[in-house]
Design an enzyme around this catalytic site. Structure first.
Site, PDB file in Angstrom:
ATOM      1  CE  LYS A 178      -4.490  -1.491   1.536  1.00 48.68           C
ATOM      2  NZ  LYS A 178      -5.540  -1.398   2.532  1.00 48.68           N
ATOM      3  CE  LYS A 208      -8.173  -9.355  -3.116  1.00 53.80           C
ATOM      4  NZ  LYS A 208      -7.983  -9.527  -1.688  1.00 53.80           N
ATOM      5  CE  LYS A 261     -13.844   3.036  -6.260  1.00 52.94           C
ATOM      6  NZ  LYS A 261     -13.255   4.241  -5.688  1.00 52.94           N
TER       7      LYS A 261
END
Ligand code: TRP
Ligand code: SF4
Length: 326
Positions: free
Chosen positions: A111, A191, A194
């Protein structure tokens, strides 16, 4: 009785990955355990969303979860920030967590790369808040996807450390791995998510679903219709397992490998299957959208039940850890 806690982030789109990977599992588990399901808006703050958007996403996710079959008469559905004890316990847990442990978290590494320029401390301590989400209800089981296993290991470690210092209070939660294998995105590379914009939304209209599927990546070796395809490397095939009957799948498999069925037809069958599953969810969601008080009432009721539990636990934590109790 066993008690489960699980959380899902309000990120602003409810897609097939969320439905198959998480929410369908929630629906099943609410019959087998005492269940607490949380919309984790505090976790979503790590990405610094716009305020109105975050509130809208939280409401939309509540609608989606209810429309998908989570039943407020069986499970406690609530918003994380409505129960401040999560944050309170997270602080206590932070004081038990080593920087080295957090540094090992692969999700943090991923992230912070994705969110260049915003490697905030919340992103770093994210798994500690997650541990608090679980422990504040003294949950015994946590249903999550494969990608959360490392966070659950850390949760168990923090709980062990708490027990060692303050005495046993929290069970070490066991992981219930979602049986749905990773739902791949339409790009066939990662995967469904969004942020990768490779998803099909549960609330998308049939036409939009068909259109998105037309652009989905298939077996790259199948360039022309008479090239035989390889379902095992095909992304569209991997989605068929969730939406298409075994009989039909056998037909597709044969048609693909013998080049008697083209990708366009194969994708059409998949679209039919997806629409069959999502249409009733879409209808229930529309009914809920027309009655916003209903959703708010469910979340308020959930808050009440969750708060009662969380307050009890926090009282015990205060006592054990020497925090002031007045
Ligand atoms: N981190 C989880 C995810 O990204 C969401 C989450 C937050 C969660 N708190 C939780 C999951 C507690 C299980 C239990 O999927
Ligand atoms: Fe994939 Fe279906 Fe095309 Fe075969 S026919 S390559 S399974 S999309």
């Amino acid at each position: 009785m066993s008690r489960i806690l699980s959380g899902i982030q309000p990120t602003g789109s409810f897609h097939l990955g969320n439905l198959l990977g998480a929410i369908q599992n929630w629906v099943k588990l609410q019959d087998e355990h005492e269940a607490f399901y949380s919309i984790v808006d505090l976790h979503a703050l790590t990405t610094r969303p716009d305020a109105d958007e975050l509130r809208a996403s939280t409401h939309a996710l509540a609608v989606a979860v209810l429309a998908s079959g989570v039943d407020p008469d069986k499970a406690v559905l609530f918003v994380q920030s409505a129960v401040p004890e999560h944050s309170e316990l997270a602080w206590v847990f932070q004081c038990l967590t080593q920087l080295g442990d957090l540094n090992r978290m692969t999700q943090f590494k991923d992230k912070s790369e994705q969110m260049q320029g915003n490697t905030n401390a919340g992103l770093f301590t994210y798994p500690v808040l997650q541990a608090a989400d679980i422990a504040i209800y003294r949950a015994t089981h946590v249903p999550v996807g494969e990608d959360q296993v490392q966070h659950l290991e850390l949760t168990r470690e923090i709980i062990r450390r708490f027990s060692h210092i303050y005495g046993e209070l929290f069970p070490e939660p066991k992981v219930i791995i979602s049986k749905a294998p990773r739902v791949m995105g339409l790009d066939g590379k990662s995967k469904m998510s969004k942020s990768k914009n490779n998803y099909i939304g549960v609330f998308e209209e049939p036409d939009a679903i068909r259109k998105k599927l037309r652009g989905a990546v298939t077996d790259p070796q199948r360039v022309r219709r008479d090239d035989p395809g390889r379902p095992e490397v095909c992304n569209v095939w991997s989605l068929h397992q969730f939406f298409t009957s075994e009989e039909k799948r056998a037909e597709i498999h044969e048609g693909c490998t013998k080049a008697t069925m083209g990708c366009v037809d194969c994708k059409g069958i998949l679209a039919d299957g997806i629409c069959r599953v999502t249409e009733p969810i879409r209808e229930r969601a529309a009914a809920l959208e027309s009655d916003p008080d209903r959703v708010r009432d469910v979340l308020k009721e959930g808050q009440k039940k969750a708060s009662a539990e969380a307050q009890k636990t926090m009282e015990l934590v205060r006592e054990r850890s020497g925090l002031w109790r007045g």
